[in-house]
Design a protein around this motif. Structure first.
Motif, short mmCIF file in Angstrom:
data_model
loop_
_atom_site.label_atom_id
_atom_site.label_comp_id
_atom_site.label_asym_id
_atom_site.label_seq_id
_atom_site.Cartn_x
_atom_site.Cartn_y
_atom_site.Cartn_z
N LEU A 49 76.90 -19.21 97.60
CA LEU A 49 77.05 -19.80 98.94
C LEU A 49 78.48 -20.24 99.20
N ARG A 50 79.15 -20.75 98.19
CA ARG A 50 80.56 -21.16 98.37
C ARG A 50 81.45 -19.98 98.76
N GLN A 51 81.10 -18.79 98.31
CA GLN A 51 81.87 -17.60 98.66
C GLN A 51 81.76 -17.26 100.14
N PHE A 52 80.65 -17.68 100.77
CA PHE A 52 80.36 -17.23 102.12
C PHE A 52 80.28 -18.36 103.15
N HIS A 53 80.84 -19.51 102.83
CA HIS A 53 81.00 -20.56 103.83
C HIS A 53 82.24 -21.38 103.47
N CYS A 54 82.80 -22.05 104.46
CA CYS A 54 84.03 -22.79 104.20
C CYS A 54 83.96 -24.24 104.68
N PHE A 55 82.75 -24.79 104.80
CA PHE A 55 82.66 -26.21 105.15
C PHE A 55 82.12 -27.05 103.99
N ASN A 56 82.08 -26.45 102.80
CA ASN A 56 81.83 -27.13 101.53
C ASN A 56 80.52 -27.94 101.49
N ASP A 57 79.41 -27.28 101.84
CA ASP A 57 78.11 -27.94 101.73
C ASP A 57 77.05 -26.94 101.26
N PRO A 58 77.18 -26.43 100.03
CA PRO A 58 76.19 -25.47 99.55
C PRO A 58 74.79 -26.08 99.44
N ALA A 59 74.69 -27.38 99.21
CA ALA A 59 73.37 -28.02 99.10
C ALA A 59 72.62 -27.93 100.42
N LEU A 60 73.31 -28.17 101.53
CA LEU A 60 72.69 -28.03 102.85
C LEU A 60 72.17 -26.61 103.04
N LEU A 61 73.01 -25.64 102.75
CA LEU A 61 72.63 -24.24 102.96
C LEU A 61 71.50 -23.82 102.03
N ARG A 62 71.56 -24.25 100.79
CA ARG A 62 70.50 -23.93 99.83
C ARG A 62 69.17 -24.50 100.31
N ARG A 63 69.19 -25.74 100.75
CA ARG A 63 67.98 -26.41 101.25
C ARG A 63 67.45 -25.71 102.50
N GLU A 64 68.34 -25.36 103.41
CA GLU A 64 67.92 -24.69 104.64
C GLU A 64 67.35 -23.30 104.35
N LEU A 65 67.95 -22.57 103.42
CA LEU A 65 67.42 -21.26 103.04
C LEU A 65 66.03 -21.38 102.44
#
Length: 86
Positions: A49-65
């Motif tokens: 996820l860090r490779q594909f976003h630049c606002f530094n919140d992989p936990a948010l994206l992981r949870r949303e996915l």
């Protein structure tokens, strides 16, 4: 979708709650980065996820996915895998 991606294809911001349709598009875009035949550790999910976003919140994206049904996981969070919705 182009409003949420930079020139390198990274998500630049998370759409607000009033833009649920755009959130779904971003999640689908990110879900496609996961190989459905691979089981990932939480650390590997975050790294991808860090490779594909630049606002530094992989936990948010992981949870949303996970909540959107694109990723499933072991109950203890030790393993994640993509759900193939197609």
């Amino acid at each position: 979708m182009e409003n949420y991606l930079d020139a390198k294809g990274r998500v630049t911001q998370w759409p607000s709650k009033r833009h649920r349709a755009k959130q779904r598009l971003v999640l689908e875009y990110l879900a496609l980065k996961f190989d459905p035949t691979v089981t990932y550790t939480e650390k590997e999910v975050n790294a991808l996820l860090r490779q594909f976003h630049c606002f530094n919140d992989p936990a948010l994206l992981r949870r949303e996915l996970f909540e959107a049904g694109w990723l499933d996981r072991e109950r203890n969070g030790s393993a994640y895998w993509r759900i193939d919705k197609w």
